[in-house]
Write a protein that holds these residues in place. Structure first.
Motif, PDB file in Angstrom:
ATOM      1  N   GLY A 137      68.791  46.638-157.931  1.00 32.44           N
ATOM      2  CA  GLY A 137      68.973  47.224-159.299  1.00 32.44           C
ATOM      3  C   GLY A 137      70.181  46.099-160.518  1.00 32.44           C
ATOM      4  N   LEU A 138      69.801  44.600-159.167  1.00 38.45           N
ATOM      5  CA  LEU A 138      70.367  43.655-159.868  1.00 38.45           C
ATOM      6  C   LEU A 138      69.794  42.669-159.928  1.00 38.45           C
ATOM      7  CD1 LEU A 138      73.498  42.725-157.056  1.00 38.45           C
ATOM      8  CD2 LEU A 138      73.665  43.905-158.816  1.00 38.45           C
ATOM      9  N   LEU A 139      67.933  43.121-159.761  1.00 36.22           N
ATOM     10  CA  LEU A 139      67.274  42.177-160.086  1.00 36.22           C
ATOM     11  C   LEU A 139      66.735  42.226-161.497  1.00 36.22           C
ATOM     12  CD1 LEU A 139      67.245  42.342-157.302  1.00 36.22           C
ATOM     13  CD2 LEU A 139      64.728  41.598-157.415  1.00 36.22           C
ATOM     14  N   ASP A 140      66.198  41.595-162.426  1.00 35.28           N
ATOM     15  CA  ASP A 140      65.175  42.132-163.429  1.00 35.28           C
ATOM     16  C   ASP A 140      63.830  42.240-163.311  1.00 35.28           C
ATOM     17  OD1 ASP A 140      64.250  39.662-162.858  1.00 35.28           O
ATOM     18  OD2 ASP A 140      65.039  38.088-164.468  1.00 35.28           O
ATOM     19  N   ASP A 141      63.484  42.143-163.957  1.00 37.47           N
ATOM     20  CA  ASP A 141      62.208  43.264-164.474  1.00 37.47           C
ATOM     21  C   ASP A 141      61.226  42.975-163.371  1.00 37.47           C
ATOM     22  OD1 ASP A 141      63.097  45.192-165.181  1.00 37.47           O
ATOM     23  OD2 ASP A 141      61.793  44.815-167.856  1.00 37.47           O
ATOM     24  N   ALA A 142      61.024  40.794-164.223  1.00 38.02           N
ATOM     25  CA  ALA A 142      59.409  40.258-163.724  1.00 38.02           C
ATOM     26  C   ALA A 142      60.286  40.033-161.837  1.00 38.02           C
ATOM     27  CB  ALA A 142      60.209  38.542-164.264  1.00 38.02           C
ATOM     28  N   ALA A 143      61.303  39.546-160.946  1.00 32.98           N
ATOM     29  CA  ALA A 143      61.846  39.665-160.386  1.00 32.98           C
ATOM     30  C   ALA A 143      61.318  41.295-159.308  1.00 32.98           C
ATOM     31  CB  ALA A 143      62.996  38.785-159.732  1.00 32.98           C
ATOM     32  N   ARG A 144      62.032  41.496-159.556  1.00 35.91           N
ATOM     33  CA  ARG A 144      61.235  42.845-159.239  1.00 35.91           C
ATOM     34  C   ARG A 144      59.782  43.041-159.064  1.00 35.91           C
ATOM     35  NH1 ARG A 144      65.799  45.674-161.694  1.00 35.91           N
ATOM     36  NH2 ARG A 144      64.902  46.089-163.920  1.00 35.91           N
ATOM     37  N   GLU A 145      59.149  42.543-159.908  1.00 38.50           N
ATOM     38  CA  GLU A 145      57.410  42.828-160.384  1.00 38.50           C
ATOM     39  C   GLU A 145      57.722  41.726-159.265  1.00 38.50           C
ATOM     40  OE1 GLU A 145      56.348  41.721-164.544  1.00 38.50           O
ATOM     41  OE2 GLU A 145      56.874  44.155-164.997  1.00 38.50           O
ATOM     42  N   ARG A 146      57.879  40.965-158.601  1.00 42.69           N
ATOM     43  CA  ARG A 146      57.214  39.542-158.304  1.00 42.69           C
ATOM     44  C   ARG A 146      57.820  40.732-156.227  1.00 42.69           C
ATOM     45  NH1 ARG A 146      59.495  35.991-161.622  1.00 42.69           N
ATOM     46  NH2 ARG A 146      61.383  35.610-160.223  1.00 42.69           N
ATOM     47  N   ALA A 147      58.954  40.901-156.381  1.00 44.73           N
ATOM     48  CA  ALA A 147      58.899  41.993-154.660  1.00 44.73           C
ATOM     49  C   ALA A 147      57.982  42.474-154.729  1.00 44.73           C
ATOM     50  CB  ALA A 147      60.675  42.016-155.002  1.00 44.73           C
ATOM     51  N   ASP A 148      57.665  43.764-155.526  1.00 44.61           N
ATOM     52  CA  ASP A 148      56.227  44.262-155.390  1.00 44.61           C
ATOM     53  C   ASP A 148      54.993  43.950-155.232  1.00 44.61           C
ATOM     54  OD1 ASP A 148      57.940  46.027-155.998  1.00 44.61           O
ATOM     55  OD2 ASP A 148      57.731  46.833-157.376  1.00 44.61           O
ATOM     56  N   ARG A 149      55.302  42.633-155.501  1.00 45.90           N
ATOM     57  CA  ARG A 149      53.043  41.765-155.318  1.00 45.90           C
ATOM     58  C   ARG A 149      53.663  41.342-153.792  1.00 45.90           C
ATOM     59  NH1 ARG A 149      53.305  40.222-160.858  1.00 45.90           N
ATOM     60  NH2 ARG A 149      54.885  38.082-160.277  1.00 45.90           N
ATOM     61  N   ALA A 152      59.210  39.273-146.141  1.00 41.60           N
ATOM     62  CA  ALA A 152      59.221  38.321-147.555  1.00 41.60           C
ATOM     63  C   ALA A 152      60.005  38.900-148.737  1.00 41.60           C
ATOM     64  CB  ALA A 152      57.428  38.081-148.175  1.00 41.60           C
ATOM     65  N   ARG A 153      59.669  40.143-148.812  1.00 44.68           N
ATOM     66  CA  ARG A 153      60.013  41.058-149.428  1.00 44.68           C
ATOM     67  C   ARG A 153      61.593  41.036-149.336  1.00 44.68           C
ATOM     68  NH1 ARG A 153      55.597  45.113-148.905  1.00 44.68           N
ATOM     69  NH2 ARG A 153      57.093  45.935-148.034  1.00 44.68           N
ATOM     70  N   ALA A 154      62.128  41.358-147.978  1.00 46.73           N
ATOM     71  CA  ALA A 154      63.677  41.551-148.251  1.00 46.73           C
ATOM     72  C   ALA A 154      64.208  40.414-148.493  1.00 46.73           C
ATOM     73  CB  ALA A 154      63.398  41.822-146.182  1.00 46.73           C
ATOM     74  N   LEU A 155      63.772  38.412-148.191  1.00 53.89           N
ATOM     75  CA  LEU A 155      64.230  37.503-147.928  1.00 53.89           C
ATOM     76  C   LEU A 155      63.885  37.403-149.555  1.00 53.89           C
ATOM     77  CD1 LEU A 155      62.023  34.968-146.059  1.00 53.89           C
ATOM     78  CD2 LEU A 155      64.710  35.548-146.539  1.00 53.89           C
ATOM     79  N   HIS A 156      63.273  37.958-150.988  1.00 50.99           N
ATOM     80  CA  HIS A 156      63.041  38.152-151.764  1.00 50.99           C
ATOM     81  C   HIS A 156      64.250  38.345-152.713  1.00 50.99           C
ATOM     82  CE1 HIS A 156      61.134  37.214-155.718  1.00 50.99           C
ATOM     83  NE2 HIS A 156      61.951  38.716-156.676  1.00 50.99           N
ATOM     84  N   LEU A 157      64.326  39.438-152.310  1.00 55.65           N
ATOM     85  CA  LEU A 157      64.881  40.521-152.862  1.00 55.65           C
ATOM     86  C   LEU A 157      66.929  40.185-152.504  1.00 55.65           C
ATOM     87  CD1 LEU A 157      66.255  43.507-153.685  1.00 55.65           C
ATOM     88  CD2 LEU A 157      65.979  44.366-151.947  1.00 55.65           C
TER      89      LEU A 157
END
Length: 268
Positions: free
Chosen positions: A33-45, A51-56
């Motif tokens: 909920g703290l991320l913007d749309d672009a960061a959430r989309e990158r995490a989902d990819r 890697a997702r845990a570090l990104h988040l």
């Protein structure tokens, strides 16, 4: 390493750089909920859970800390990126105003650096074996000679020490890897961190200051500032994220930590 307050984000003082340390283990779904749309989309990819845990963790912590200093919601914090070379919408993320922001993650470690009135860059890396061609590509001749002279068990840490220093410098200047790292010559791994030379036309006009950081077991890190020197001060980013998760779970919404009541946020 994580000394400092685990409560509200203290106000920045000129000449200091706050370093907020966290771990991939701090990742929690509510932090999305703290991320913007672009960061959430990158995490989902990202396919690998690590890697997702570090990104988040990195993006949530960066937005939490920067938002607190600017007095805005982390979820509504605006970060812009403009390439120093081509002017395109990519490059070093920047919040509005005089707040300098940089973050990095590797292995199990996440670090977010913030300073006021200074361009900064931070890098953390896990110590791991490296390929010889990688050293040839990113180190200059004198650095390669020093690395080759180290006892073999010490070479991975020596290479990472070189790399974190160079990465921090290139982040601070906003060049990133558009400037080949081998154009920078920094001091030997066991020497006080300092930029010795910068070859090529992209050398910055302001002085660069370099600091080695304590990143914990199995990792090395470095911080750089452009122009004025800074004093690195470590803080507990894990506790800050845990508090945000607990509050979100209790209320269903995020309310960002703010500077101490007697302090004022950094002016935009």
């Amino acid at each position: 390493m994580t000394a400092g307050t685990a409560g509200p984000v203290p106000a920045l003082r000129p000449g200091t750089c706050q370093l907020w340390w966290a771990s991939a283990r701090d990742a929690h779904p509510l932090l999305r909920g703290l991320l913007d749309d672009a960061a959430r989309e990158r995490a989902d990819r990202l396919r690998q859970p690590a890697a997702r845990a570090l990104h988040l963790t990195a993006h949530a912590l960066a937005r939490t800390v920067a938002g607190a200093h600017l007095g805005v919601s982390a979820g509504k914090l605006e970060l812009t990126a403009t390439c120093k070379r081509c002017g395109g919408p990519h490059g070093k993320p920047r919040p509005r105003g005089p707040l300098g922001l940089s973050w990095s993650h590797s292995g199990d470690r996440v670090v977010v650096a913030v300073a006021v009135g200074a361009e900064i860059g931070v890098d953390v890396e896990r110590i791991a074996p490296f390929a010889g061609e990688t050293a040839d590509r990113v180190l200059c001749g004198p650095e390669r000679a020093v690395l080759a002279g180290l006892p073999e068990p010490h070479r991975p840490a020596g290479f990472v020490r070189y790399w974190t220093r160079k990465e921090a410098l290139l982040k601070a200047t906003g060049d990133g890897l558009s400037v080949p790292p081998e154009l920078l010559h920094v001091t030997a791994p066991d020497a006080r961190p300092r930029l010795l030379s910068w070859s090529g036309p992209a050398r910055p006009g302001l002085p660069l200051h370099l600091y080695d950081l304590d990143a914990g077991a199995g990792h090395l890190a470095a911080l750089a500032s452009l122009g004025a020197p800074v004093r690195p001060v470590p803080f507990d980013g894990s506790a800050l994220l845990a508090a945000a998760v607990a509050e979100a779970a209790a209320s269903g919404t995020f309310r960002d930590p703010t500077p101490f009541p007697q302090e004022r946020p950094v002016a935009p």
